[in-house]
Design a protein around this motif. Structure first.
Motif, PDB file in Angstrom:
ATOM      1  N   ALA A   3       0.843  -1.203   0.000  1.00 16.83           N
ATOM      2  CA  ALA A   3       0.000   0.000   0.000  1.00 16.83           C
ATOM      3  C   ALA A   3       0.878   1.252   0.000  1.00 16.83           C
ATOM      4  O   ALA A   3       0.624   2.198  -0.748  1.00 16.83           O
ATOM      5  CB  ALA A   3      -0.926   0.002   1.212  1.00 16.83           C
ATOM      6  N   HIS A   4       1.910   1.253   0.827  1.00 18.93           N
ATOM      7  CA  HIS A   4       2.812   2.404   0.878  1.00 18.93           C
ATOM      8  C   HIS A   4       3.591   2.531  -0.424  1.00 18.93           C
ATOM      9  O   HIS A   4       3.770   3.646  -0.940  1.00 18.93           O
ATOM     10  CB  HIS A   4       3.770   2.283   2.072  1.00 18.93           C
ATOM     11  N   LEU A   5       4.044   1.415  -0.950  1.00 18.58           N
ATOM     12  CA  LEU A   5       4.750   1.445  -2.232  1.00 18.58           C
ATOM     13  C   LEU A   5       3.840   2.008  -3.316  1.00 18.58           C
ATOM     14  O   LEU A   5       4.272   2.822  -4.142  1.00 18.58           O
ATOM     15  CB  LEU A   5       5.234   0.033  -2.586  1.00 18.58           C
ATOM     16  N   GLY A   6       2.572   1.624  -3.298  1.00 19.87           N
ATOM     17  CA  GLY A   6       1.620   2.173  -4.264  1.00 19.87           C
ATOM     18  C   GLY A   6       1.451   3.675  -4.120  1.00 19.87           C
ATOM     19  O   GLY A   6       1.355   4.398  -5.117  1.00 19.87           O
ATOM     20  N   LEU A   7       1.435   4.156  -2.886  1.00 25.43           N
ATOM     21  CA  LEU A   7       1.344   5.600  -2.652  1.00 25.43           C
ATOM     22  C   LEU A   7       2.561   6.326  -3.219  1.00 25.43           C
ATOM     23  O   LEU A   7       2.440   7.386  -3.838  1.00 25.43           O
ATOM     24  CB  LEU A   7       1.204   5.864  -1.155  1.00 25.43           C
ATOM     25  N   ASP A  51      -0.075   3.178 -13.062  1.00 22.62           N
ATOM     26  CA  ASP A  51      -0.267   1.752 -13.333  1.00 22.62           C
ATOM     27  C   ASP A  51       0.426   0.902 -12.272  1.00 22.62           C
ATOM     28  O   ASP A  51      -0.120  -0.108 -11.811  1.00 22.62           O
ATOM     29  CB  ASP A  51       0.260   1.384 -14.723  1.00 22.62           C
ATOM     30  N   GLN A  52       1.615   1.314 -11.876  1.00 22.78           N
ATOM     31  CA  GLN A  52       2.337   0.584 -10.837  1.00 22.78           C
ATOM     32  C   GLN A  52       1.668   0.757  -9.477  1.00 22.78           C
ATOM     33  O   GLN A  52       1.680  -0.160  -8.652  1.00 22.78           O
ATOM     34  CB  GLN A  52       3.792   1.022 -10.789  1.00 22.78           C
ATOM     35  N   ALA A  53       1.077   1.931  -9.257  1.00 22.86           N
ATOM     36  CA  ALA A  53       0.352   2.159  -8.007  1.00 22.86           C
ATOM     37  C   ALA A  53      -0.817   1.191  -7.905  1.00 22.86           C
ATOM     38  O   ALA A  53      -1.017   0.545  -6.870  1.00 22.86           O
ATOM     39  CB  ALA A  53      -0.134   3.606  -7.924  1.00 22.86           C
ATOM     40  N   LEU A  54      -1.580   1.082  -8.983  1.00 22.75           N
ATOM     41  CA  LEU A  54      -2.716   0.149  -8.991  1.00 22.75           C
ATOM     42  C   LEU A  54      -2.259  -1.289  -8.784  1.00 22.75           C
ATOM     43  O   LEU A  54      -2.885  -2.044  -8.039  1.00 22.75           O
ATOM     44  CB  LEU A  54      -3.491   0.271 -10.304  1.00 22.75           C
ATOM     45  N   ALA A  55      -1.161  -1.667  -9.424  1.00 20.92           N
ATOM     46  CA  ALA A  55      -0.648  -3.032  -9.276  1.00 20.92           C
ATOM     47  C   ALA A  55      -0.232  -3.303  -7.830  1.00 20.92           C
ATOM     48  O   ALA A  55      -0.525  -4.364  -7.275  1.00 20.92           O
ATOM     49  CB  ALA A  55       0.524  -3.265 -10.227  1.00 20.92           C
ATOM     50  N   ALA A  56       0.445  -2.343  -7.214  1.00 16.99           N
ATOM     51  CA  ALA A  56       0.887  -2.506  -5.823  1.00 16.99           C
ATOM     52  C   ALA A  56      -0.322  -2.591  -4.898  1.00 16.99           C
ATOM     53  O   ALA A  56      -0.350  -3.418  -3.975  1.00 16.99           O
ATOM     54  CB  ALA A  56       1.804  -1.361  -5.416  1.00 16.99           C
ATOM     55  N   TRP A  57      -1.317  -1.743  -5.122  1.00 18.95           N
ATOM     56  CA  TRP A  57      -2.509  -1.759  -4.273  1.00 18.95           C
ATOM     57  C   TRP A  57      -3.288  -3.064  -4.431  1.00 18.95           C
ATOM     58  O   TRP A  57      -3.807  -3.607  -3.458  1.00 18.95           O
ATOM     59  CB  TRP A  57      -3.375  -0.557  -4.556  1.00 18.95           C
ATOM     60  N   ASN A  58      -3.371  -3.562  -5.666  1.00 17.15           N
ATOM     61  CA  ASN A  58      -4.052  -4.839  -5.877  1.00 17.15           C
ATOM     62  C   ASN A  58      -3.278  -5.982  -5.216  1.00 17.15           C
ATOM     63  O   ASN A  58      -3.893  -6.927  -4.705  1.00 17.15           O
ATOM     64  CB  ASN A  58      -4.280  -5.093  -7.365  1.00 17.15           C
ATOM     65  N   GLN A  59      -1.965  -5.882  -5.195  1.00 17.96           N
ATOM     66  CA  GLN A  59      -1.148  -6.876  -4.500  1.00 17.96           C
ATOM     67  C   GLN A  59      -1.426  -6.827  -2.997  1.00 17.96           C
ATOM     68  O   GLN A  59      -1.530  -7.860  -2.341  1.00 17.96           O
ATOM     69  CB  GLN A  59       0.341  -6.638  -4.788  1.00 17.96           C
ATOM     70  N   GLU A  60      -1.555  -5.619  -2.463  1.00 12.95           N
ATOM     71  CA  GLU A  60      -1.869  -5.461  -1.031  1.00 12.95           C
ATOM     72  C   GLU A  60      -3.209  -6.131  -0.713  1.00 12.95           C
ATOM     73  O   GLU A  60      -3.336  -6.843   0.281  1.00 12.95           O
ATOM     74  CB  GLU A  60      -1.916  -3.977  -0.660  1.00 12.95           C
ATOM     75  N   LYS A  61      -4.204  -5.900  -1.572  1.00  8.87           N
ATOM     76  CA  LYS A  61      -5.520  -6.515  -1.345  1.00  8.87           C
ATOM     77  C   LYS A  61      -5.448  -8.035  -1.441  1.00  8.87           C
ATOM     78  O   LYS A  61      -6.105  -8.733  -0.673  1.00  8.87           O
ATOM     79  CB  LYS A  61      -6.541  -5.985  -2.360  1.00  8.87           C
ATOM     80  N   ALA A  62      -4.643  -8.542  -2.368  1.00 13.81           N
ATOM     81  CA  ALA A  62      -4.523  -9.989  -2.525  1.00 13.81           C
ATOM     82  C   ALA A  62      -3.862 -10.627  -1.306  1.00 13.81           C
ATOM     83  O   ALA A  62      -4.286 -11.698  -0.859  1.00 13.81           O
ATOM     84  CB  ALA A  62      -3.725 -10.310  -3.793  1.00 13.81           C
ATOM     85  N   LEU A  63      -2.840  -9.973  -0.778  1.00 12.80           N
ATOM     86  CA  LEU A  63      -2.124 -10.526   0.373  1.00 12.80           C
ATOM     87  C   LEU A  63      -2.873 -10.326   1.683  1.00 12.80           C
ATOM     88  O   LEU A  63      -2.801 -11.162   2.581  1.00 12.80           O
ATOM     89  CB  LEU A  63      -0.733  -9.883   0.485  1.00 12.80           C
ATOM     90  N   ASP A  75      -9.537   0.244  -1.820  1.00 14.53           N
ATOM     91  CA  ASP A  75     -10.578   0.718  -2.740  1.00 14.53           C
ATOM     92  C   ASP A  75     -10.810   2.215  -2.572  1.00 14.53           C
ATOM     93  O   ASP A  75     -11.050   2.929  -3.555  1.00 14.53           O
ATOM     94  CB  ASP A  75     -11.877  -0.058  -2.526  1.00 14.53           C
ATOM     95  N   PHE A  76     -10.720   2.708  -1.356  1.00 17.10           N
ATOM     96  CA  PHE A  76     -10.828   4.146  -1.086  1.00 17.10           C
ATOM     97  C   PHE A  76      -9.697   4.904  -1.788  1.00 17.10           C
ATOM     98  O   PHE A  76      -9.923   5.937  -2.426  1.00 17.10           O
ATOM     99  CB  PHE A  76     -10.795   4.380   0.424  1.00 17.10           C
ATOM    100  N   LEU A  77      -8.467   4.374  -1.683  1.00 18.40           N
ATOM    101  CA  LEU A  77      -7.326   5.024  -2.347  1.00 18.40           C
ATOM    102  C   LEU A  77      -7.504   5.042  -3.863  1.00 18.40           C
ATOM    103  O   LEU A  77      -7.237   6.060  -4.513  1.00 18.40           O
ATOM    104  CB  LEU A  77      -6.020   4.307  -1.988  1.00 18.40           C
ATOM    105  N   ILE A  78      -7.954   3.930  -4.411  1.00 22.59           N
ATOM    106  CA  ILE A  78      -8.143   3.840  -5.857  1.00 22.59           C
ATOM    107  C   ILE A  78      -9.242   4.805  -6.313  1.00 22.59           C
ATOM    108  O   ILE A  78      -9.088   5.497  -7.326  1.00 22.59           O
ATOM    109  CB  ILE A  78      -8.463   2.388  -6.279  1.00 22.59           C
ATOM    110  N   ALA A  79     -10.333   4.865  -5.574  1.00 20.94           N
ATOM    111  CA  ALA A  79     -11.418   5.788  -5.931  1.00 20.94           C
ATOM    112  C   ALA A  79     -10.936   7.239  -5.887  1.00 20.94           C
ATOM    113  O   ALA A  79     -11.274   8.029  -6.779  1.00 20.94           O
ATOM    114  CB  ALA A  79     -12.600   5.584  -4.988  1.00 20.94           C
TER     115      ALA A  79
END
Length: 121
Positions: free
Chosen positions: A76-80, A89-101, A110-114
């Motif tokens: 999540a921090h890496l995505g930020l 694009d990398q932010a979204l990938a990092a955030w999706n990785q956070e959600k998966a883990l 989802d709040f950050l992405i919105a």
């Protein structure tokens, strides 16, 4: 006759002591995560977002090499940081990785992405 028993007990005690020193394996591989978050929050200009990204990416690679997992919030921090560097694009990938883990982070991610999508339009 008692000397072999005493030696055996001494060896057993030494073995137990050495085994106790090993300790449990850490749950997560932190790899400098806490100092990076502190540097980001402190915002003293000593380290650019790109420098922080490089350090956190190294941490992910080190964890993978050890077969370990990074702690909650790491991706999540890496995505930020990616977002701050304009790498959405990398932010979204990092955030999706956070959600998966860590599925418990889904609402926050989802709040950050919105917010990212709202600010882009």
């Amino acid at each position: 006759m008692h000397e072999p028993i005493a030696r055996g007990l001494a060896a057993l005690c030494l073995l137990a002591t050495l085994a106790g020193c090993a300790g449990p394996k850490p749950l997560y591989s932190w790899n400098g995560y806490q100092p990076q978050v502190y540097a980001y929050l402190k915002n003293d200009g000593k380290q650019s977002p790109e420098d922080q990204i490089i350090e956190l990416e190294k941490g992910v690679q080190l964890a993978a090499a050890k077969g370990a997992q990074v702690p909650p919030g790491y991706h999540a921090h890496l995505g930020l940081l990616y977002l701050n560097a304009g790498r959405t694009d990398q932010a979204l990938a990092a955030w999706n990785q956070e959600k998966a883990l860590f599925p418990e982070s889904t609402k926050y991610i989802d709040f950050l992405i919105a917010n990212m999508k709202k600010n882009r339009s």
